[in-house]
Design an enzyme around this catalytic site. Structure first.
Site, PDB file in Angstrom:
ATOM      1  N   GLY A 179       0.794  -1.218   0.000  1.00 18.76           N
ATOM      2  CA  GLY A 179       0.000   0.000   0.000  1.00 18.76           C
ATOM      3  C   GLY A 179       0.832   1.275   0.000  1.00 18.76           C
ATOM      4  CG  HIS A 232     -14.269  12.692 -19.992  1.00 17.63           C
ATOM      5  ND1 HIS A 232     -13.531  13.704 -20.536  1.00 17.63           N
ATOM      6  CD2 HIS A 232     -15.281  13.279 -19.303  1.00 17.63           C
ATOM      7  CE1 HIS A 232     -14.067  14.878 -20.218  1.00 17.63           C
ATOM      8  NE2 HIS A 232     -15.123  14.649 -19.448  1.00 17.63           N
TER       9      HIS A 232
END
Length: 215
Positions: free
Chosen positions: A73, A140
């Site tokens: 992590g 996007h």
């Protein structure tokens, strides 16, 4: 991405547990874990701990018979291990949970992981060893840099660029066309409406922190 087969994970902590579940859900067999803090032969989520992995050439079968993945992590360590895998000639896939929604036009680089419920929209790029965590939304034309973490529930609106080795905290909201610099830290619950410079830290608070646009 390589065809799902046999995978060894570097790391055996909490993040590795989640990554192992992503991999299994996507059809991989977990051959085992390599982690310095664990002894050989112990078990972690139904797969053996194979050793510390400090020398990746110590067992030729690790590289010959398996793909390997940096399941750590902490960003700096994850990136260092990804580079070490690449230097050793390991096959490093990317991993996507079956419940994630990933546009066919999106690009996901080696060593990246997309967790359960995440959304990656059209023409976005997820850089090597990046993490798109549980339920995060990347809209996007976003670009997520190498080794960067997008934490659970974060929302990146369209055309957001996040630099290498940055961190975007849980539940943060980044409005469209923002640039977040290399190594920047955006705290949990923060709403960002202005660019963040390299290495800057926007700390989390009990109330969302709005980064104002200059006059």
């Amino acid at each position: 991405m390589s065809s799902p087969n046999s995978l060894i994970l570097l790391g055996a902590g909490g993040h590795a547990k989640v990554v192992s579940e992503v991999a299994r859900s996507a059809g991989w067999r977990i051959a085992g874990f390599l982690a310095p803090e664990c002894g050989r032969g112990e078990q972690n989520l139904c797969a053996p701990l194979l050793g510390n992995g400090l020398d990746l050439t110590a067992n030729p079968t690790w590289l010959e018979q398996n793909d390997l993945f940096p399941a750590i992590g902490q960003g700096e360590i994850r990136w260092r291990e990804f580079v070490r895998l690449a230097a050793a000639g390991a096959r490093v896939p990317y991993l996507v949970h079956p419940s994630a929604l990933v546009s066919p036009s999106a690009q996901i680089e080696a060593g990246a992981v997309v967790m359960a419920g995440a959304i990656i929209q059209a023409n976005s790029v997820i850089g090597p060893a990046a993490i798109i965590n549980t339920g995060a939304q990347v809209d996007h034309d976003c670009h997520i840099g190498a080794g960067t973490m997008i934490a659970p529930g974060a929302v990146l609106c369209g055309d957001v660029h996040v630099g290498d080795h940055a961190f975007v905290g849980a539940g943060a909201v980044i409005v469209p066309r923002i640039r977040i610099g290399r190594g920047a830290f955006v705290g949990a619950g923060t709403t960002v409406v202005n660019d963040i410079m390299d290495g800057s830290q926007i700390k989390a608070s009990r109330r969302s922190h709005i980064v104002p646009r200059p006059e």
